[in-house]
Design an enzyme around this catalytic site. Structure first.
Site, PDB file in Angstrom:
ATOM      1  N   LYS A 180      29.998  12.752  -6.891  1.00  0.00           N
ATOM      2  CA  LYS A 180      29.244  13.571  -7.569  1.00  0.00           C
ATOM      3  C   LYS A 180      30.272  15.264  -7.794  1.00  0.00           C
ATOM      4  O   LYS A 180      29.904  15.755  -6.934  1.00  0.00           O
ATOM      5  CB  LYS A 180      27.902  13.917  -6.889  1.00  0.00           C
ATOM      6  CG  LYS A 180      26.815  14.253  -7.668  1.00  0.00           C
ATOM      7  CD  LYS A 180      26.785  15.517  -8.341  1.00  0.00           C
ATOM      8  CE  LYS A 180      26.507  16.768  -7.485  1.00  0.00           C
ATOM      9  NZ  LYS A 180      26.577  17.924  -8.727  1.00  0.00           N
ATOM     10  N   GLU A 254      33.318  21.026   4.390  1.00  0.00           N
ATOM     11  CA  GLU A 254      34.412  22.273   4.171  1.00  0.00           C
ATOM     12  C   GLU A 254      33.417  23.037   3.829  1.00  0.00           C
ATOM     13  O   GLU A 254      32.963  23.138   2.558  1.00  0.00           O
ATOM     14  CB  GLU A 254      35.435  21.628   3.267  1.00  0.00           C
ATOM     15  CG  GLU A 254      36.397  20.861   4.108  1.00  0.00           C
ATOM     16  CD  GLU A 254      37.053  21.403   5.403  1.00  0.00           C
ATOM     17  OE1 GLU A 254      36.888  22.495   5.586  1.00  0.00           O
ATOM     18  OE2 GLU A 254      37.686  20.471   6.188  1.00  0.00           O
ATOM     19  N   CYS A 288      37.878  29.382  -1.332  1.00  0.00           N
ATOM     20  CA  CYS A 288      37.169  29.455   0.089  1.00  0.00           C
ATOM     21  C   CYS A 288      38.038  30.049   0.938  1.00  0.00           C
ATOM     22  O   CYS A 288      37.639  30.575   2.022  1.00  0.00           O
ATOM     23  CB  CYS A 288      36.838  27.971   0.726  1.00  0.00           C
ATOM     24  SG  CYS A 288      38.205  26.823   0.447  1.00  0.00           S
ATOM     25  N   GLU A 384      30.163  36.055   2.809  1.00  0.00           N
ATOM     26  CA  GLU A 384      31.006  35.815   1.766  1.00  0.00           C
ATOM     27  C   GLU A 384      30.457  35.850   0.305  1.00  0.00           C
ATOM     28  O   GLU A 384      29.592  35.566  -0.018  1.00  0.00           O
ATOM     29  CB  GLU A 384      31.211  34.147   1.887  1.00  0.00           C
ATOM     30  CG  GLU A 384      32.322  33.645   0.777  1.00  0.00           C
ATOM     31  CD  GLU A 384      32.445  32.120   0.604  1.00  0.00           C
ATOM     32  OE1 GLU A 384      31.249  31.458   0.666  1.00  0.00           O
ATOM     33  OE2 GLU A 384      33.368  31.753   0.828  1.00  0.00           O
TER      34      GLU A 384
HETATM   35  P1  NAP Z   1      27.486  24.463  -3.691  1.00  0.00           P
HETATM   36  O1  NAP Z   1      26.398  25.005  -4.732  1.00  0.00           O
HETATM   37  O2  NAP Z   1      27.181  24.142  -2.284  1.00  0.00           O
HETATM   38  O3  NAP Z   1      27.826  22.947  -4.213  1.00  0.00           O
HETATM   39  C1  NAP Z   1      28.754  22.073  -3.863  1.00  0.00           C
HETATM   40  C2  NAP Z   1      28.299  20.830  -4.589  1.00  0.00           C
HETATM   41  O4  NAP Z   1      27.152  20.258  -3.822  1.00  0.00           O
HETATM   42  C3  NAP Z   1      27.961  20.519  -6.135  1.00  0.00           C
HETATM   43  O5  NAP Z   1      28.485  19.308  -6.501  1.00  0.00           O
HETATM   44  C4  NAP Z   1      26.427  20.896  -6.010  1.00  0.00           C
HETATM   45  O6  NAP Z   1      25.890  20.510  -7.213  1.00  0.00           O
HETATM   46  C5  NAP Z   1      26.129  19.936  -4.778  1.00  0.00           C
HETATM   47  N1  NAP Z   1      24.820  20.135  -4.302  1.00  0.00           N
HETATM   48  C6  NAP Z   1      24.002  21.361  -4.640  1.00  0.00           C
HETATM   49  N2  NAP Z   1      22.981  21.128  -3.972  1.00  0.00           N
HETATM   50  C7  NAP Z   1      22.934  19.873  -3.176  1.00  0.00           C
HETATM   51  C8  NAP Z   1      21.945  19.231  -2.154  1.00  0.00           C
HETATM   52  N3  NAP Z   1      20.693  19.810  -1.832  1.00  0.00           N
HETATM   53  N4  NAP Z   1      22.463  18.155  -1.798  1.00  0.00           N
HETATM   54  C9  NAP Z   1      23.620  17.638  -2.272  1.00  0.00           C
HETATM   55  N5  NAP Z   1      24.491  18.301  -2.867  1.00  0.00           N
HETATM   56  C10 NAP Z   1      23.965  19.475  -3.507  1.00  0.00           C
HETATM   57  O7  NAP Z   1      28.895  24.979  -3.791  1.00  0.00           O
HETATM   58  P2  NAP Z   1      29.528  25.551  -5.027  1.00  0.00           P
HETATM   59  O8  NAP Z   1      28.905  26.581  -5.481  1.00  0.00           O
HETATM   60  O9  NAP Z   1      29.810  24.659  -6.023  1.00  0.00           O
HETATM   61  O10 NAP Z   1      30.974  26.274  -4.586  1.00  0.00           O
HETATM   62  C11 NAP Z   1      31.205  27.384  -3.722  1.00  0.00           C
HETATM   63  C12 NAP Z   1      31.045  27.380  -2.418  1.00  0.00           C
HETATM   64  O11 NAP Z   1      32.045  26.316  -1.723  1.00  0.00           O
HETATM   65  C13 NAP Z   1      31.548  28.585  -1.668  1.00  0.00           C
HETATM   66  O12 NAP Z   1      30.483  28.963  -0.690  1.00  0.00           O
HETATM   67  C14 NAP Z   1      33.035  28.236  -1.166  1.00  0.00           C
HETATM   68  O13 NAP Z   1      33.363  29.123   0.035  1.00  0.00           O
HETATM   69  C15 NAP Z   1      32.751  26.775  -0.733  1.00  0.00           C
HETATM   70  N6  NAP Z   1      34.093  26.097  -0.755  1.00  0.00           N
HETATM   71  C16 NAP Z   1      34.700  25.705   0.188  1.00  0.00           C
HETATM   72  C17 NAP Z   1      35.936  25.349   0.324  1.00  0.00           C
HETATM   73  C18 NAP Z   1      36.660  24.478   1.795  1.00  0.00           C
HETATM   74  O14 NAP Z   1      37.409  23.848   1.502  1.00  0.00           O
HETATM   75  N7  NAP Z   1      36.235  24.900   2.589  1.00  0.00           N
HETATM   76  C19 NAP Z   1      36.400  24.723  -0.887  1.00  0.00           C
HETATM   77  C20 NAP Z   1      35.738  25.281  -2.204  1.00  0.00           C
HETATM   78  C21 NAP Z   1      34.501  25.927  -2.112  1.00  0.00           C
HETATM   79  P3  NAP Z   1      25.879  21.330  -8.572  1.00  0.00           P
HETATM   80  O15 NAP Z   1      26.475  20.685  -9.270  1.00  0.00           O
HETATM   81  O16 NAP Z   1      24.350  21.458  -8.706  1.00  0.00           O
HETATM   82  O17 NAP Z   1      26.294  22.661  -8.090  1.00  0.00           O
END
Ligand code: NAP
Ligand code: MG
Length: 482
Positions: A180, A254, A288, A384
């Site tokens: 996904k 992550e 991140c 963050e």
């Molecule tokens: P996000 O909103 O948590 O989304 C990540 C993924 O999860 C997307 O595909 C999202 O769908 C999906 N998702 C949303 N709600 C969900 C649920 N209830 N159950 C299952 N999946 C769900 O994060 P983002 O805004 O895309 O990314 C930014 C964040 O990621 C930041 O906080 C960043 O620090 C973190 N990040 C961490 C790393 C690491 O390696 N540690 C790397 C990159 C990013 P949608 O398509 O609707 O968004």
């Protein structure tokens, strides 16, 4: 620059075929470069589509998991070559969809190919450990078996690298996958899946279901999913951990970071300033591992500030398709609003803006911003803000600076700039982060070594390198008597 015409399609990839979602529901993705150009219609999957994808992955598991590792590895290698052939096109898709500058999106595609090559090589390394039993000379050994159907849920900020560093080990070790991607980067995700499909992956081994977070939620809650690998926000990740733990499902997270860069008294300030600029502002701070806090020894603070502000003044903020551009727009208007309100909260708490770069007056551009005067316990220091905003602090004693850098919930990456080996030893012993950098930015990871956070930044085995096998296989111990 005119925008490219999208070749995106409102389809999922299920059981080896591009298929419209049930009911044909679609959503439109608009480019953050101008906030207006539509990049096409993409699938919004339904529970029916998720069922179909998981069903296909279950059926495909039997044959796929019994192939030799080397046969699966050949497909990884072919996928790597496909990515290289289409690198320019994938990079452009990524840039217009997420705003990531070409100077970073191009290398990201090649890095994806390198990750695939690395995991293809793993097929020829030891597959377990051999011991001798205690009461006889008979063998006792370990073997690694695939886990089953894996759900891979990923964010938009590395729309090629992150999916690949999950898909490559998942598939190499004999699992099948339902992927996904982020709703923000569906066009890039389609190209990525095409590269896998054209590499000769049998139907059902890799399936993609597009759409918003509700699709991810259906996947991670499904009883036929054996394991979930997730990268994204802490909020979503923590909810997934609760769901999976209750169901006894394997889960790897992550999450975000609140990463610090520490500049010791003897540091080379030109190098440290460049690392601070790149770490805080490249990809508009949407990594991140991005630098959120900079701690500089008081004796060098004025000099460091001058170096960083000068670098900000000569930085290139603009269209991500211009090869000179270092900082493009944020990914979408919601992200823009979040960064704006995060900065406002910081200013209300007493921080002040030292420097803010100008940006084009359109789309989702947010100027790289340096602030000073935030308290260690304030919002900006602790939370963050996923954009190009960084806070500067002074310190007198390195041990104290490391304590302050550690004093956040997260523990993803941390940097120290120093020429002094005693400083490095102290940092290596005390810094609370899963990735430590000495004299390099907080960002940047190699393909062949483990990557992942500690504390609230991660959960479960690390990703990449040999660590990946721990998550994507089950270790079985075999006592073999004649
Ligand atoms: P996000 O909103 O948590 O989304 C990540 C993924 O999860 C997307 O595909 C999202 O769908 C999906 N998702 C949303 N709600 C969900 C649920 N209830 N159950 C299952 N999946 C769900 O994060 P983002 O805004 O895309 O990314 C930014 C964040 O990621 C930041 O906080 C960043 O620090 C973190 N990040 C961490 C790393 C690491 O390696 N540690 C790397 C990159 C990013 P949608 O398509 O609707 O968004
Ligand atoms: Mg989201």
């Amino acid at each position: 620059m005119s925008m490219p015409v999208s070749s995106g399609k409102p389809e999922n990839y299920i059981d080896g075929a591009w298929t419209p979602p049930q009911g044909g529901q679609a959503y439109q993705r608009v480019s953050p470069i101008d906030g207006a150009t539509a990049l096409g219609d993409f699938a919004q999957s339904t529970p029916h589509d998720v069922e179909a994808a998981i069903g296909a992955a279950q059926v495909a598991l039997g044959d796929w998991s019994t192939l030799p590792l080397a046969a699966r590895a050949r497909i990884l290698s072919r996928c790597a070559r496909n990515l290289e052939v289409r690198a320019g096109e994938l990079a452009l898709r990524m840039s217009v969809e997420t705003g990531k500058p070409l100077r970073e999106s191009g290398p990201e595609v090649h890095r994806g190919a390198a990750v695939l090559d690395y995991f293809a090589g793993e097929a020829h390394r030891p597959v377990g450990e051999l011991f001798q039993q205690s009461a006889s000379t008979n063998p006792v050994f370990t073997v690694h078996r695939p886990v089953g159907v894996i759900a891979v849920v990923t964010p938009w900020n590395f729309p090629v690298a992150i999916p690949i560093w999950k898909l490559a080990p998942a598939l190499l070790y004999g699992n099948t996958v339902v992927f996904k991607p982020s709703e923000e980067s569906p066009w890039t995700a389609q190209a990525l899946v095409e590269c896998w499909a054209e590499a000769g992956l049998p139907p059902g081994v890799l399936n993609m279901v597009g759409g918003d977070g509700s699709v991810g939620k259906l996947l991670v809650e499904h009883s036929a999913v054996a394991a979930v690998s997730f990268t994204g926000s802490s909020e979503v990740g923590n909810a997934i951990r609760t769901t999976c733990s209750a169901a006894g499902r394997r889960v790897q997270l992550e999450l975000g970071g609140q990463n610090a860069l520490i500049v010791a008294s003897g540091a080379d300030l030109e190098r440290a300033g460049e690392a601070a600029y790149a770490g805080a502002f490249f990809s508009a701070g949407q990594k991140c591992t991005a630098t959120r806090r900079i701690f500089v020894h008081h004796s060098r603070l004025d000099e460091f500030r001058t170096v960083l502000v000068r670098r900000m003044e000569s930085g290139h903020v603009g269209d991500p398709r211009d090869p000179k551009t270092e900082v493009g727009p944020l990914v979408n208007a919601r992200q823009f609003a979040g960064v704006k309100s995060g900065l406002e909260q910081g200013l209300q708490d007493g921080a002040r803006i030292v420097s803010q770069s100008a940006t084009p007056d359109r789309g989702c551009f947010f100027g790289p911003t340096l602030v000073e005067g935030a308290r260690d316990d304030s919002f900006l220091a602790q939370e963050e803000v996923f954009g190009p905003v960084v806070s500067l602090f002074g310190f007198d004693d390195l041990d104290d600076a490391i304590s302050r850098a550690n004093d956040v919930r997260q523990g993803l990456s941390m940097s120290l700039f120093t020429p002094n080996l005693a400083d490095v030893a102290l940092f290596t012993r005390r810094a609370q982060a899963g990735v430590l950098h000495v004299n390099s930015p907080t960002t940047g990871t190699e393909v062949h070594v483990p990557f992942g956070g500690i504390k609230a930044s991660g959960w479960g085995p690390h990703e990449q390198g040999r660590a990946a096998r721990d998550f994507y296989t089950e270790s079985i111990t075999v006592y073999q008597d004649a």
